[in-house]
Design an enzyme around this catalytic site. Structure first.
Site, PDB file in Angstrom:
ATOM      1  N   LEU A  86     -21.620  17.272 -16.494  1.00 48.21           N
ATOM      2  CA  LEU A  86     -21.801  16.896 -17.898  1.00 48.21           C
ATOM      3  C   LEU A  86     -20.690  15.960 -18.367  1.00 48.21           C
ATOM      4  O   LEU A  86     -20.731  15.449 -19.493  1.00 48.21           O
ATOM      5  CB  LEU A  86     -21.875  18.161 -18.778  1.00 48.21           C
ATOM      6  CG  LEU A  86     -23.072  19.067 -18.464  1.00 48.21           C
ATOM      7  CD1 LEU A  86     -22.984  20.383 -19.247  1.00 48.21           C
ATOM      8  CD2 LEU A  86     -24.387  18.354 -18.774  1.00 48.21           C
ATOM      9  N   TYR A 129     -10.607  29.651  -7.884  1.00 47.98           N
ATOM     10  CA  TYR A 129     -11.095  30.004  -9.222  1.00 47.98           C
ATOM     11  C   TYR A 129     -10.660  31.424  -9.613  1.00 47.98           C
ATOM     12  O   TYR A 129     -10.743  31.807 -10.779  1.00 47.98           O
ATOM     13  CB  TYR A 129     -12.623  29.875  -9.338  1.00 47.98           C
ATOM     14  CG  TYR A 129     -13.175  28.480  -9.063  1.00 47.98           C
ATOM     15  CD1 TYR A 129     -12.341  27.362  -9.039  1.00 47.98           C
ATOM     16  CD2 TYR A 129     -14.534  28.288  -8.832  1.00 47.98           C
ATOM     17  CE1 TYR A 129     -12.847  26.095  -8.767  1.00 47.98           C
ATOM     18  CE2 TYR A 129     -15.051  27.017  -8.570  1.00 47.98           C
ATOM     19  CZ  TYR A 129     -14.194  25.929  -8.534  1.00 47.98           C
ATOM     20  OH  TYR A 129     -14.700  24.669  -8.276  1.00 47.98           O
ATOM     21  N   ILE A 179     -24.447  21.465 -10.383  1.00 52.01           N
ATOM     22  CA  ILE A 179     -23.962  22.842 -10.604  1.00 52.01           C
ATOM     23  C   ILE A 179     -23.230  22.977 -11.945  1.00 52.01           C
ATOM     24  O   ILE A 179     -22.043  23.254 -11.996  1.00 52.01           O
ATOM     25  CB  ILE A 179     -23.025  23.262  -9.448  1.00 52.01           C
ATOM     26  CG1 ILE A 179     -22.015  22.140  -9.120  1.00 52.01           C
ATOM     27  CG2 ILE A 179     -23.832  23.628  -8.198  1.00 52.01           C
ATOM     28  CD1 ILE A 179     -20.908  22.576  -8.146  1.00 52.01           C
ATOM     29  N   ASN A 222     -29.549  24.727 -19.386  1.00 47.96           N
ATOM     30  CA  ASN A 222     -29.265  23.894 -18.207  1.00 47.96           C
ATOM     31  C   ASN A 222     -30.229  24.160 -17.050  1.00 47.96           C
ATOM     32  O   ASN A 222     -30.238  23.427 -16.060  1.00 47.96           O
ATOM     33  CB  ASN A 222     -27.819  24.105 -17.759  1.00 47.96           C
ATOM     34  CG  ASN A 222     -26.829  23.677 -18.823  1.00 47.96           C
ATOM     35  OD1 ASN A 222     -27.186  22.935 -19.735  1.00 47.96           O
ATOM     36  ND2 ASN A 222     -25.601  24.141 -18.730  1.00 47.96           N
ATOM     37  N   SER A 268     -21.841  27.187 -17.642  1.00 55.84           N
ATOM     38  CA  SER A 268     -21.780  27.629 -19.034  1.00 55.84           C
ATOM     39  C   SER A 268     -21.513  29.115 -19.039  1.00 55.84           C
ATOM     40  O   SER A 268     -22.060  29.848 -18.221  1.00 55.84           O
ATOM     41  CB  SER A 268     -23.095  27.331 -19.772  1.00 55.84           C
ATOM     42  OG  SER A 268     -22.969  27.766 -21.115  1.00 55.84           O
TER      43      SER A 268
HETATM   44  P1  NDP Z   1     -19.645  20.981 -16.515  1.00 58.13           P
HETATM   45  O1  NDP Z   1     -19.921  19.518 -16.478  1.00 58.13           O
HETATM   46  O2  NDP Z   1     -20.628  21.903 -15.966  1.00 58.13           O
HETATM   47  O3  NDP Z   1     -19.342  21.335 -18.021  1.00 58.13           O
HETATM   48  C1  NDP Z   1     -18.948  22.606 -18.453  1.00 58.13           C
HETATM   49  C2  NDP Z   1     -18.584  22.484 -19.924  1.00 58.13           C
HETATM   50  O4  NDP Z   1     -19.709  21.993 -20.653  1.00 58.13           O
HETATM   51  C3  NDP Z   1     -18.210  23.782 -20.534  1.00 58.13           C
HETATM   52  O5  NDP Z   1     -17.212  23.529 -21.531  1.00 58.13           O
HETATM   53  C4  NDP Z   1     -19.496  24.267 -21.191  1.00 58.13           C
HETATM   54  O6  NDP Z   1     -19.183  25.055 -22.312  1.00 58.13           O
HETATM   55  C5  NDP Z   1     -20.147  22.976 -21.614  1.00 58.13           C
HETATM   56  N1  NDP Z   1     -21.607  23.040 -21.536  1.00 58.13           N
HETATM   57  C6  NDP Z   1     -22.361  23.622 -20.562  1.00 58.13           C
HETATM   58  N2  NDP Z   1     -23.660  23.468 -20.807  1.00 58.13           N
HETATM   59  C7  NDP Z   1     -23.765  22.761 -21.955  1.00 58.13           C
HETATM   60  C8  NDP Z   1     -24.847  22.283 -22.722  1.00 58.13           C
HETATM   61  N3  NDP Z   1     -26.102  22.508 -22.326  1.00 58.13           N
HETATM   62  N4  NDP Z   1     -24.569  21.573 -23.850  1.00 58.13           N
HETATM   63  C9  NDP Z   1     -23.312  21.355 -24.235  1.00 58.13           C
HETATM   64  N5  NDP Z   1     -22.224  21.777 -23.564  1.00 58.13           N
HETATM   65  C10 NDP Z   1     -22.442  22.483 -22.419  1.00 58.13           C
HETATM   66  O7  NDP Z   1     -18.184  21.128 -15.889  1.00 58.13           O
HETATM   67  P2  NDP Z   1     -17.415  21.881 -14.753  1.00 58.13           P
HETATM   68  O8  NDP Z   1     -16.170  21.117 -14.682  1.00 58.13           O
HETATM   69  O9  NDP Z   1     -17.356  23.345 -14.907  1.00 58.13           O
HETATM   70  O10 NDP Z   1     -18.228  21.570 -13.399  1.00 58.13           O
HETATM   71  C11 NDP Z   1     -19.293  22.397 -12.987  1.00 58.13           C
HETATM   72  C12 NDP Z   1     -18.921  23.159 -11.730  1.00 58.13           C
HETATM   73  O11 NDP Z   1     -18.566  22.263 -10.682  1.00 58.13           O
HETATM   74  C13 NDP Z   1     -17.676  24.050 -11.857  1.00 58.13           C
HETATM   75  O12 NDP Z   1     -17.919  25.216 -12.587  1.00 58.13           O
HETATM   76  C14 NDP Z   1     -17.330  24.265 -10.400  1.00 58.13           C
HETATM   77  O13 NDP Z   1     -18.183  25.247  -9.844  1.00 58.13           O
HETATM   78  C15 NDP Z   1     -17.615  22.885  -9.831  1.00 58.13           C
HETATM   79  N6  NDP Z   1     -16.397  22.047  -9.769  1.00 58.13           N
HETATM   80  C16 NDP Z   1     -15.927  21.703  -8.529  1.00 58.13           C
HETATM   81  C17 NDP Z   1     -14.811  20.936  -8.384  1.00 58.13           C
HETATM   82  C18 NDP Z   1     -14.354  20.583  -7.019  1.00 58.13           C
HETATM   83  O14 NDP Z   1     -13.244  20.070  -6.874  1.00 58.13           O
HETATM   84  N7  NDP Z   1     -15.138  20.829  -5.992  1.00 58.13           N
HETATM   85  C19 NDP Z   1     -14.038  20.458  -9.547  1.00 58.13           C
HETATM   86  C20 NDP Z   1     -14.621  20.832 -10.818  1.00 58.13           C
HETATM   87  C21 NDP Z   1     -15.760  21.597 -10.902  1.00 58.13           C
HETATM   88  P3  NDP Z   1     -19.884  26.500 -22.543  1.00 58.13           P
HETATM   89  O15 NDP Z   1     -19.381  27.402 -21.450  1.00 58.13           O
HETATM   90  O16 NDP Z   1     -19.403  26.875 -23.911  1.00 58.13           O
HETATM   91  O17 NDP Z   1     -21.359  26.267 -22.459  1.00 58.13           O
END
Ligand code: NDP
Length: 275
Positions: free
Chosen positions: A190, A50, A228, A240, A231
């Site tokens: 999400l 990251y 996890i 969240n 945002s």
């Molecule tokens: P998420 O499912 O957490 O979604 C994040 C997105 O949703 C962002 O665009 C965020 O925008 C938006 N969002 C967040 N909260 C809300 C809300 N309450 N309402 C509407 N939109 C919302 O996706 P991630 O892919 O980031 O997954 C979460 C975590 O999992 C990652 O950050 C990482 O730590 C981990 N991960 C691990 C992986 C692996 O291979 N092990 C692969 C992918 C992720 P905004 O910032 O504008 O709120």
């Protein structure tokens, strides 16, 4: 209602809910972590790839919380697999984090084409013995790979962090985890918003007075997964976290279970070998 805690198969405890740092720009990671921890999160999920471990560690230190009050996760990237390389990568992560240990160290992807995940798992066992981390687990592993590392070492990962969201529920893998005492931790919980407008989610949100995102995160908690979400907005972080004053009924859980289509947002671990 207070946040829930899961007991890992090594006896340690972990908050069930945390926040993730994928795609959080390095320049705002420290303030995002401080804001998340001040809002009430106690688990922060990061990874070497990251590119923001410096901010992750700085945020943990700047939060003012005692080190033991925060559960810090990082992950070994694909290019660093292999026994010696993985141990060096773990040390390099600690240097970037500025922390003496992490609570959880994960193998980020199995990258089956490399066939180094078993050696890497042995390195994680050694890293734990050396005090570089307190617990060890994996991410994106499938059942045969879990069977192999457990069979060869006798050490069961405390968790497997995998893509789970209403359109990709992975029931067979979750059942396997449950049989082996492995916590399921949901990434991209999400699901890129693709179920926000689903009638099952909208109806539960309306009934509970919550947002679709909160309903989906609550569903993760009620299936027993650790979750996890990420945002970078203070309101998103707060929203969240606000999951502990309502519950989904058995009917609402069943209606969300019916949304499963087996469709991934992210890569298929069976053939993801990047790095
Ligand atoms: P998420 O499912 O957490 O979604 C994040 C997105 O949703 C962002 O665009 C965020 O925008 C938006 N969002 C967040 N909260 C809300 C809300 N309450 N309402 C509407 N939109 C919302 O996706 P991630 O892919 O980031 O997954 C979460 C975590 O999992 C990652 O950050 C990482 O730590 C981990 N991960 C691990 C992986 C692996 O291979 N092990 C692969 C992918 C992720 P905004 O910032 O504008 O709120």
């Amino acid at each position: 209602m207070t946040q829930t805690t899961l007991t890992l198969n090594d006896g340690r405890k972990m908050p069930q809910l945390g926040f993730g740092l994928w795609q959080v720009p390095a320049g705002i990671t420290e303030e995002t972590v401080v804001s998340g921890l001040r809002a009430g999160y106690r688990l922060v999920d990061g990874a070497a790839i990251y590119g923001n471990e410096e901010g992750q560690g700085a945020g943990v230190r700047a939060s003012g919380l005692p080190r033991d009050a925060v559960f810090v996760t990082t992950k070994i990237w694909n290019s660093e697999q292999g026994y010696d390389k993985a141990l060096r990568a773990a040390e390099a992560s600690l240097t970037r984090l500025g922390l003496p240990f992490v609570d959880l160290l994960l193998i980020h992807w199995p990258t089956p084409a490399r066939d180094l995940y078993l050696e890497t798992w042995k390195a994680l066992i050694a890293a734990r013995e050396a005090g570089l981390c307190r617990s060890i687990g994996v991410s994106n592993f499938q059942e045969p790979q879990l069977e192999r590392i457990i069979g060869e070492t006798g050490v069961v990962p405390v968790l497997n962090q995998v893509e789970i969201n209403p359109r990709l529920q992975q029931p067979a893998l979750r059942a396997f985890h449950e049989r082996r005492g492995i916590v399921t931790q949901s990434w991209t919980p999400l699901g890129q918003g693709r179920s926000f407008a689903a009638p099952a989610v909208v109806a539960a949100a309306r009934r509970a007075g919550k947002s679709p995102a909160q309903v989906i995160l609550r569903w993760h908690l009620q299936i027993g997964a650790s979750v996890i979400p990420r945002s970078t907005r203070a309101e998103g972080l707060a929203e969240n976290l606000d999951l502990f004053d309502f519950a989904l009924s058995a009917e609402e859980m069943a209606a969300i279970a019916a949304l499963d289509e087996g469709q991934r947002c992210g890569p298929d671990p069976a053939n993801f070998n990047m790095g």
